[in-house]
Design a protein around this motif. Structure first.
Motif, PDB file in Angstrom:
ATOM      1  N   GLY A  12      11.356 -15.123  31.742  1.00  0.00           N
ATOM      2  CA  GLY A  12      11.517 -16.870  31.510  1.00  0.00           C
ATOM      3  C   GLY A  12      12.956 -17.464  31.700  1.00  0.00           C
ATOM      4  O   GLY A  12      13.288 -16.359  32.251  1.00  0.00           O
ATOM      5  N   ASP A  13      13.297 -18.564  31.354  1.00  0.00           N
ATOM      6  CA  ASP A  13      14.689 -19.283  31.304  1.00  0.00           C
ATOM      7  C   ASP A  13      15.199 -18.854  33.147  1.00  0.00           C
ATOM      8  O   ASP A  13      15.939 -19.260  33.569  1.00  0.00           O
ATOM      9  CB  ASP A  13      15.703 -18.466  30.767  1.00  0.00           C
ATOM     10  CG  ASP A  13      14.977 -18.920  29.788  1.00  0.00           C
ATOM     11  OD1 ASP A  13      14.952 -20.047  28.808  1.00  0.00           O
ATOM     12  OD2 ASP A  13      15.236 -18.334  28.443  1.00  0.00           O
ATOM     13  N   GLU A  14      14.216 -18.994  34.118  1.00  0.00           N
ATOM     14  CA  GLU A  14      14.454 -18.450  35.533  1.00  0.00           C
ATOM     15  C   GLU A  14      15.516 -19.886  35.866  1.00  0.00           C
ATOM     16  O   GLU A  14      15.549 -19.413  37.384  1.00  0.00           O
ATOM     17  CB  GLU A  14      13.323 -18.181  36.230  1.00  0.00           C
ATOM     18  CG  GLU A  14      12.829 -17.151  35.532  1.00  0.00           C
ATOM     19  CD  GLU A  14      11.296 -17.030  34.717  1.00  0.00           C
ATOM     20  OE1 GLU A  14      11.249 -18.172  34.488  1.00  0.00           O
ATOM     21  OE2 GLU A  14      10.602 -16.520  34.934  1.00  0.00           O
ATOM     22  N   ALA A  39       9.629 -23.665  24.867  1.00  0.00           N
ATOM     23  CA  ALA A  39      10.234 -23.372  26.267  1.00  0.00           C
ATOM     24  C   ALA A  39      11.368 -24.497  26.202  1.00  0.00           C
ATOM     25  O   ALA A  39      11.307 -25.272  25.443  1.00  0.00           O
ATOM     26  CB  ALA A  39       9.224 -24.186  27.525  1.00  0.00           C
ATOM     27  N   GLY A  40      12.307 -24.065  26.705  1.00  0.00           N
ATOM     28  CA  GLY A  40      13.794 -25.042  27.015  1.00  0.00           C
ATOM     29  C   GLY A  40      13.429 -25.068  28.336  1.00  0.00           C
ATOM     30  O   GLY A  40      14.131 -23.944  29.407  1.00  0.00           O
ATOM     31  N   HIS A  41      13.717 -26.425  29.189  1.00  0.00           N
ATOM     32  CA  HIS A  41      13.721 -26.406  30.402  1.00  0.00           C
ATOM     33  C   HIS A  41      15.257 -27.307  30.647  1.00  0.00           C
ATOM     34  O   HIS A  41      15.061 -28.665  30.351  1.00  0.00           O
ATOM     35  CB  HIS A  41      12.757 -27.033  31.006  1.00  0.00           C
ATOM     36  CG  HIS A  41      11.530 -25.812  31.297  1.00  0.00           C
ATOM     37  ND1 HIS A  41      10.281 -25.981  31.283  1.00  0.00           N
ATOM     38  CD2 HIS A  41      11.002 -24.753  31.058  1.00  0.00           C
ATOM     39  CE1 HIS A  41       9.349 -24.989  31.450  1.00  0.00           C
ATOM     40  NE2 HIS A  41      10.609 -24.275  31.172  1.00  0.00           N
ATOM     41  N   THR A  42      16.277 -26.983  31.375  1.00  0.00           N
ATOM     42  CA  THR A  42      17.315 -27.962  31.980  1.00  0.00           C
ATOM     43  C   THR A  42      17.142 -28.354  32.723  1.00  0.00           C
ATOM     44  O   THR A  42      17.176 -27.474  33.990  1.00  0.00           O
ATOM     45  CB  THR A  42      18.007 -26.718  31.378  1.00  0.00           C
ATOM     46  OG1 THR A  42      18.080 -26.094  30.404  1.00  0.00           O
ATOM     47  CG2 THR A  42      19.838 -27.393  31.795  1.00  0.00           C
ATOM     48  N   GLY A 298      20.634 -18.875  24.491  1.00  0.00           N
ATOM     49  CA  GLY A 298      19.113 -19.475  25.304  1.00  0.00           C
ATOM     50  C   GLY A 298      19.161 -20.877  24.522  1.00  0.00           C
ATOM     51  O   GLY A 298      20.165 -21.554  23.680  1.00  0.00           O
ATOM     52  N   THR A 299      18.229 -22.088  25.952  1.00  0.00           N
ATOM     53  CA  THR A 299      18.444 -23.914  25.502  1.00  0.00           C
ATOM     54  C   THR A 299      17.737 -23.844  23.841  1.00  0.00           C
ATOM     55  O   THR A 299      18.029 -24.857  23.506  1.00  0.00           O
ATOM     56  CB  THR A 299      17.594 -24.423  26.276  1.00  0.00           C
ATOM     57  OG1 THR A 299      17.316 -23.093  27.797  1.00  0.00           O
ATOM     58  CG2 THR A 299      17.214 -25.552  26.487  1.00  0.00           C
ATOM     59  N   VAL A 300      16.354 -22.970  23.289  1.00  0.00           N
ATOM     60  CA  VAL A 300      15.663 -23.431  22.462  1.00  0.00           C
ATOM     61  C   VAL A 300      16.680 -22.813  20.609  1.00  0.00           C
ATOM     62  O   VAL A 300      16.910 -23.349  20.516  1.00  0.00           O
ATOM     63  CB  VAL A 300      14.388 -22.965  22.542  1.00  0.00           C
ATOM     64  CG1 VAL A 300      13.940 -23.315  21.015  1.00  0.00           C
ATOM     65  CG2 VAL A 300      13.524 -23.789  23.083  1.00  0.00           C
ATOM     66  N   LYS A 304      22.270 -15.124  22.299  1.00  0.00           N
ATOM     67  CA  LYS A 304      22.194 -14.323  24.178  1.00  0.00           C
ATOM     68  C   LYS A 304      21.364 -14.425  24.028  1.00  0.00           C
ATOM     69  O   LYS A 304      20.436 -13.563  23.586  1.00  0.00           O
ATOM     70  CB  LYS A 304      23.592 -13.793  23.466  1.00  0.00           C
ATOM     71  CG  LYS A 304      24.578 -13.050  24.620  1.00  0.00           C
ATOM     72  CD  LYS A 304      25.434 -12.184  23.933  1.00  0.00           C
ATOM     73  CE  LYS A 304      26.620 -11.975  24.904  1.00  0.00           C
ATOM     74  NZ  LYS A 304      27.245 -11.022  24.592  1.00  0.00           N
ATOM     75  N   ARG A 305      21.222 -14.446  25.703  1.00  0.00           N
ATOM     76  CA  ARG A 305      20.536 -13.873  26.074  1.00  0.00           C
ATOM     77  C   ARG A 305      21.004 -12.139  26.953  1.00  0.00           C
ATOM     78  O   ARG A 305      21.729 -11.956  27.405  1.00  0.00           O
ATOM     79  CB  ARG A 305      20.106 -14.585  27.875  1.00  0.00           C
ATOM     80  CG  ARG A 305      19.309 -15.667  27.545  1.00  0.00           C
ATOM     81  CD  ARG A 305      19.085 -16.626  28.965  1.00  0.00           C
ATOM     82  NE  ARG A 305      18.489 -17.543  28.572  1.00  0.00           N
ATOM     83  CZ  ARG A 305      18.745 -19.167  28.682  1.00  0.00           C
ATOM     84  NH1 ARG A 305      19.221 -18.983  30.291  1.00  0.00           N
ATOM     85  NH2 ARG A 305      17.740 -20.422  29.021  1.00  0.00           N
ATOM     86  N   ARG A 306      19.230 -11.226  26.561  1.00  0.00           N
ATOM     87  CA  ARG A 306      20.304 -10.136  27.220  1.00  0.00           C
ATOM     88  C   ARG A 306      19.823  -9.730  29.363  1.00  0.00           C
ATOM     89  O   ARG A 306      18.944 -11.103  29.239  1.00  0.00           O
ATOM     90  CB  ARG A 306      19.000  -8.362  27.386  1.00  0.00           C
ATOM     91  CG  ARG A 306      19.006  -8.746  25.201  1.00  0.00           C
ATOM     92  CD  ARG A 306      17.527  -8.428  25.628  1.00  0.00           C
ATOM     93  NE  ARG A 306      17.676  -6.369  25.239  1.00  0.00           N
ATOM     94  CZ  ARG A 306      16.557  -6.761  25.459  1.00  0.00           C
ATOM     95  NH1 ARG A 306      15.124  -7.054  24.869  1.00  0.00           N
ATOM     96  NH2 ARG A 306      16.055  -5.169  25.956  1.00  0.00           N
TER      97      ARG A 306
END
Ligand code: GDP
Ligand code: IMO
Ligand code: MG
Length: 430
Positions: A12-14, A39-42, A298-300, A304-306
């Motif tokens: 995700g978050d690609e 989902a969090g789409h920017t 994370g957008t949502v 912090k993303r690993r």
């Protein structure tokens, strides 16, 4: 004429939102087919940022129809709130540009409660979910007791459905030492949102069939990524839906033949939010560099993303499980300035070399990455809009990725901005 399915090829978050927004200029309809507001789409358009969770990323373009398919789980409160947030940004969402499948299952507050309760308890496996109620809502759908969008249109019949649902949930709640939910409370919750949701309700399979026959182009927007797929992902550290490309068909009611080009959105390195195996994870300096440069929060949930190196083994596997035709490689600019860049090309498992991610949780936790090291580049790729603007070493990296994963780069993204995108092969013209 090809339709296009966009899926995440990692965890995700690609950068799916950015690419779907870019591609939606070439499409008539943008369809979400699984997941929900986890989902969090920017999207970044002329410096203005839009964050979409439940709505298809096409809604920000005037004249495009957004569709929420039957495979999505819909939280009516989240839907209303997101429409409100977009309105405040000058984007009008109405039944003229949004339709929601009548047979989509609803996420209710009891699902959100249960998700949060499980995540906060000390027993069971902590997944690190978004606590949006996604898993519990899909459980009820598969358990044949879900309340669906169309049920809001028949309030008298809703009472019986509520009784059936609560027979299950209140038994669960009693066991967990939680207060039971009154049927009346749930009825009121649903009755209070019905008027706001029902104007969007439609028969999505019929709508898509009609539009396809009229020659309209459909863009299917996946959420999450193939490694979060309930079957093909790193189970149990996954989401509760199928996220691979095949789901575009079942999650919207078109046959598999309607799904044409499969575009896998692929980050030039790897990230993951929540728990679970991550063979190329970098917890030191490199991880910090990627997280800071890539703004990996994370957008949502703001978590912090690993972060870690690109894992060609995983993406090669996704290319197969999703039937990916070509990839959109994103966030190449985040690697600018690194002296050297590593790519995982295989794993070691108990002293043996393997070229795939094993299915067992225990084996997934034990695999060790085998790396190749490539020279980095000094010049910047940020904002590049043509292939010729890329440093030679960056081109080498991209070519090597293509070779390792066995799929071509159709699009290359070099910043969050809509127009900082290089087209190599048009998925709609393929
Ligand atoms: P999604 O869930 O796949 O839509 O991705 P997210 O929107 O959650 O996360 C991707 C983040 O990277 C967003 O903040 C995007 O604005 C940003 N982004 C997308 N493409 C690029 C890119 O090529 N370069 C950089 N630096 N950022 C990007
Ligand atoms: P987009 O569409 C990244 C992760 C959660 C957790 C697991 C299960 O923005 O790429 P869930 O709430 O779905 O039950 O959580 O899945 N997860 C995502 N990670 N991007 C997402 O969506 C995600 N949606 C869910 O962090 O590990
Ligand atoms: Mg995201």
């Amino acid at each position: 004429m090809a339709n296009v399915v966009v899926v995440g090829s990692q965890w995700g978050d690609e950068g799916k939102g950015k690419i779907v927004d870019w591609l939606s200029e070439r499409a008539d309809i943008v369809v979400r087919f699984q997941g929900g507001h986890n989902a969090g789409h920017t999207l970044v358009i002329d410096g203005v940022s839009y964050k979409l969770s439940l709505l298809p990323s096409g809604v920000v373009r005037p004249g495009k129809m957004g569709v929420i398919g039957n495979g999505v789980v819909v939280d009516p409160h989240a839907l209303i709130a997101e429409i409100g947030r977009l309105a405040a940004q000058g984007v009008a969402v109405s039944p003229d540009n949004l339709r929601i499948a009548e047979n989509a299952a609803l996420i209710l507050s009891l699902h959100r409660d249960l998700d949060a309760f499980r995540e906060n308890s000390n027993t069971g496996t902590r997944i690190g979910t978004t606590k949006r109620g996604i898993g519990p809502a899909y459980e009820d759908k598969v358990g044949r007791r879900a309340i669906r969008v169309m049920d809001l249109a028949d309030l008298p019949a809703l009472r019986e459905k509520i009784e059936r649902l609560l027979a299950h949930h209140n038994a669960l709640r009693r066991g967990l030492g939680q207060e039971e939910i009154l049927a009346e409370t749930l009825y009121e919750e649903l009755a209070s949102v019905a008027d706001k949701v029902l104007p969007f309700m439609d028969s999505v399979w019929q709508l898509l069939d009609r539009e396809r026959r009229a020659g309209k182009r459909i863009l299917f927007e996946g959420a999450q990524g193939a490694l979060l797929d309930i079957d093909h992902g790193t189970y149990p550290f996954v989401t509760s839906s199928n996220t691979v490309a095949g789901q575009a068909s079942t999650g919207s009611g078109v046959g598999p033949g309607a799904v044409g080009y499969v575009l896998g959105i692929t980050k030039a390195y790897t990230t993951r939010v929540g728990e679970g195996p991550f063979p190329t994870e970098q917890t030191g300096e490199v991880g910090d560099f990627l997280g800071t440069r890539g703004h990996e929060f994370g957008t949502v949930t703001g978590r912090k993303r690993r972060c870690g190196w690109f894992d060609a083994v995983l993406v090669r596997q996704t290319i197969r499980t999703s039937g990916i035709t070509g990839i959109a490689l994103t966030k190449l600019d985040v690697l600018d300035g690194l002296e050297e860049i590593k790519i995982c090309v295989g794993y070691k498992l108990d002293g043996r070399e393997i070229d795939y991610l094993p299915a067992s949780q225990a084996a997934q936790a034990r695999v060790e990455p085998i790396y190749e090291t490539l020279e980095g580049w000094k010049d910047t790729t940020a904002g590049a809009r043509s292939w010729n603007d890329l440093p030679a070493q960056a081109v080498k990296y991209v070519r090597h990725v293509e070779e390792l994963i066995g799929a071509p780069v159709a699009l290359l993204s070099t910043s969050p901005e809509r127009d900082d995108t290089i087209l190599v092969q048009d998925p709609f013209q393929d």
